[in-house]
Scaffold this motif. Structure first.
Motif, PDB file in Angstrom:
ATOM      1  N   PRO A 247      69.769   0.685  74.232  1.00  0.00           N
ATOM      2  CA  PRO A 247      68.661   1.373  74.916  1.00  0.00           C
ATOM      3  C   PRO A 247      67.413   0.511  75.077  1.00  0.00           C
ATOM      4  CG  PRO A 247      69.656   2.786  73.252  1.00  0.00           C
ATOM      5  CD  PRO A 247      70.229   1.432  73.049  1.00  0.00           C
ATOM      6  N   LEU A 248      67.342  -0.598  74.347  1.00  0.00           N
ATOM      7  CA  LEU A 248      66.210  -1.531  74.480  1.00  0.00           C
ATOM      8  C   LEU A 248      66.558  -2.694  75.400  1.00  0.00           C
ATOM      9  CD1 LEU A 248      65.104  -1.641  70.724  1.00  0.00           C
ATOM     10  CD2 LEU A 248      64.129  -0.262  72.573  1.00  0.00           C
TER      11      LEU A 248
ATOM     12  N   ASN B  22      66.579   5.298  76.830  1.00  0.00           N
ATOM     13  CA  ASN B  22      66.290   5.942  75.541  1.00  0.00           C
ATOM     14  C   ASN B  22      66.441   7.451  75.622  1.00  0.00           C
ATOM     15  OD1 ASN B  22      65.115   4.052  73.242  1.00  0.00           O
ATOM     16  ND2 ASN B  22      64.528   3.172  75.195  1.00  0.00           N
TER      17      ASN B  22
END
Length: 211
Positions: free
Chosen positions: A7-8, A83
């Motif tokens: 998600p990053l 996210n």
């Protein structure tokens, strides 16, 4: 790995300083035989979170200087969407275990805890473990019903020296296991029947046993 940094957009991998700081903690989790260490669903991975966010911030700071504003905004939007998607994937599990304790339940819990001698060995459901943690011998009741602790490779048996059991039958983890694992109910029933437990007090779904 994907759960943590996917998600990053894998940005922490591009910051060498943060990688050096987080590597020992990451290896500790990676080499662990406990499956709970290999997922972000449990709290064990929280020790890595500050370093991963630090690495992401460092990379974003650099990108802001070298990329055009429009490209940078697209990256930020993508981060937010990824996210939110990751959070949504875990939401059904989180929702099933989310509990708001009312004041009456808290009062009942405290009353039950006071009935247990200060240093008596005890086994208890999750909500009580923090308040019992200063004892030398305290065990989580989840090891009785959870299949991860009741299998051919690892079979937890409650020590005979444990004289008290404090169980909240409305505990969301216990209720979830009883709903999804056909064998969980049998494990709980066998524990109570074969252990020689007697009810000391029962109120609002919380039961204190002694043997």
């Amino acid at each position: 790995i994907f759960e943590m940094i996917g998600p990053l957009i894998f940005m922490p991998l591009a910051d060498f300083g943060s990688l050096v700081l987080v590597l020992p903690i990451f290896l500790m989790h990676l080499l662990s035989s406990a499956y709970q260490e290999h997922t972000i669903y449990y709290a064990y991975s929280l020790t890595m979170v500050p370093f991963l966010f630090l690495g992401t911030i460092q990379v974003l700071s650099h990108l802001k200087l070298v990329w055009q504003k429009k490209a940078f905004i697209i990256v930020i939007v993508l981060l937010v969407l990824l996210n939110l998607t990751a959070f949504w994937n875990y939401w059904p599990e989180m929702k099933g275990r989310y509990v708001v304790y009312n004041d009456n339940l808290t009062a009942t819990s405290n009353e039950m805890l006071k009935l247990i001698p200060p240093q008596a060995p005890v086994i208890a459901t999750f909500a009580f473990l923090s308040k019992l943690s200063q004892r030398e011998h305290v065990y989580g009741f989840h090891k009785i019903y959870n299949s991860a602790f009741q299998n051919k490779d690892f079979h937890f048996k409650c020590p005979d020296m444990v004289k008290y059991a404090l169980i909240n039958f409305k505990d969301p983890w216990l209720m979830h296991a009883l709903r999804d694992d056909p064998q969980a109910k049998g494990r709980v029933e066998a524990f109570l029947k074969d252990g020689g437990w007697k009810v000391v007090r029962s109120q609002e779904g919380i039961v204190l046993y002694e043997r």
